[in-house]
Design a protein around this motif. Sequence first.
Motif, short mmCIF file in Angstrom:
data_model
loop_
_atom_site.label_atom_id
_atom_site.label_comp_id
_atom_site.label_asym_id
_atom_site.label_seq_id
_atom_site.Cartn_x
_atom_site.Cartn_y
_atom_site.Cartn_z
N GLY A 1 30.53 -7.48 -15.84
CA GLY A 1 31.67 -8.11 -16.49
C GLY A 1 32.86 -8.37 -15.59
N TRP A 2 32.74 -8.08 -14.31
CA TRP A 2 33.79 -8.34 -13.32
C TRP A 2 33.41 -9.53 -12.46
CZ3 TRP A 2 38.40 -5.61 -12.79
CH2 TRP A 2 38.53 -4.49 -13.59
N GLN A 3 34.39 -10.36 -12.11
CA GLN A 3 34.16 -11.51 -11.24
C GLN A 3 34.42 -11.09 -9.80
OE1 GLN A 3 32.94 -14.70 -12.33
NE2 GLN A 3 32.49 -13.19 -13.92
N VAL A 4 33.38 -11.20 -8.97
CA VAL A 4 33.41 -10.67 -7.61
C VAL A 4 33.21 -11.82 -6.62
CG1 VAL A 4 32.33 -9.09 -5.97
CG2 VAL A 4 32.50 -8.46 -8.40
N GLY A 5 34.09 -11.88 -5.63
CA GLY A 5 33.95 -12.84 -4.54
C GLY A 5 33.63 -12.13 -3.24
N LEU A 6 32.92 -12.81 -2.36
CA LEU A 6 32.55 -12.25 -1.06
C LEU A 6 33.19 -13.07 0.07
CD1 LEU A 6 28.71 -11.64 -1.52
CD2 LEU A 6 30.59 -10.09 -2.07
N LEU A 7 33.70 -12.37 1.07
CA LEU A 7 34.10 -12.95 2.35
C LEU A 7 33.50 -12.08 3.44
CD1 LEU A 7 37.91 -13.68 1.67
CD2 LEU A 7 36.01 -15.31 1.56
N ILE A 8 33.53 -12.54 4.68
CA ILE A 8 33.03 -11.75 5.79
C ILE A 8 34.05 -11.77 6.93
CG2 ILE A 8 31.21 -11.48 7.53
CD1 ILE A 8 29.25 -12.74 5.57
N CYS A 9 34.58 -10.61 7.24
CA CYS A 9 35.39 -10.34 8.41
C CYS A 9 36.48 -11.41 8.67
CB CYS A 9 34.49 -10.15 9.63
SG CYS A 9 35.27 -9.22 11.00
N TYR A 10 36.27 -12.29 9.64
CA TYR A 10 37.30 -13.25 10.08
C TYR A 10 37.76 -14.16 8.95
CZ TYR A 10 39.71 -16.22 13.54
OH TYR A 10 40.65 -16.92 14.27
N ASP A 11 36.93 -14.37 7.93
CA ASP A 11 37.36 -15.14 6.76
C ASP A 11 38.68 -14.60 6.21
OD1 ASP A 11 35.02 -16.76 6.66
OD2 ASP A 11 33.99 -15.28 5.42
N ALA A 12 38.83 -13.27 6.26
CA ALA A 12 39.99 -12.62 5.65
C ALA A 12 41.26 -12.80 6.46
CB ALA A 12 39.71 -11.13 5.44
N GLU A 13 41.15 -13.31 7.68
CA GLU A 13 42.35 -13.51 8.49
C GLU A 13 43.09 -14.79 8.12
OE1 GLU A 13 43.01 -11.81 12.09
OE2 GLU A 13 40.93 -11.27 12.55
N PHE A 14 42.53 -15.55 7.20
CA PHE A 14 43.17 -16.76 6.70
C PHE A 14 43.49 -16.55 5.22
CE2 PHE A 14 40.38 -17.81 10.17
CZ PHE A 14 41.15 -18.64 10.97
#
Length: 260
Positions: free
Chosen positions: A139-152
């Motif tokens: 019931g939770w909406q979950v998104g995925l990023l990987i490492c350098y993605d999070a620097e933006f």
Amino acid sequence: MDDPVLTVAGIQLAAQPGELEANLAQAARWAAQAREAGARLIAFPELFPTGYDRLAVLTTPSREATEGVLQWAAELSRELEAFLVVPFPEWIHDRVFNAAALTDDAGRLLGIYRKMWLYGWDRELFRPGRELSLFSVDGWQVGLLICYDAEFPEPTRQLARQGAELVVIPSAWSRGAGWRWAIQLPARALDNTVYLLGVNEAGSQGCGGTCFLGPDGRPRARLATTAEGVVLGRLSKAELSRWRSQVPYLDDLRTQEARC
């Protein structure tokens, strides 16, 4: 009224380059501990099956690194009755992506996210992904990023605007960039009032610091060293709603855009 909750875990482990079977066995042991502690969603660091190592990615047989890891993830999900975020090198013919799979508690593959923003030697080897997606976990909406993605700031904001409540970020964040990890992950959580699970590698190369952050950007749990270990976090719909009311960035952004 019930408050829907979700317990998550980030596994900070030290992968040995090229030692796929040993890395998977080690990850399974840590995952079992996290499940015993109540975690329903368990995430691992970036490229942990092969190690975050260019030569190891290239020399590990593609069938083992891709199909073999996905089969391992399906079997472990069923065994633990848990959702798993499993980073791996995804080979498609002669192309390879820096990817993360999400499997459900019945071992079904819910989807694969492919790293979009590539860093350093990533650019020499991997193809960039092209799509940000959301997945439903209890019931939770979950998104995925990987490492350098999070620097933006843009990827997390896009996921939040799509409805993300939790963003999971498997990483191999280097020791020299630890100060950016400490700044950027809390900023992504607060700017978008989302829960955030940052899962880093252990060992001498990474900065460690695997963490679970609340929608106010403040840490709820964090590993203070680069040693192996587990971080547990608890999501609450009531808490999320409260912070989005107190810090209405997303609502105000939509209101301002409607005026323009």
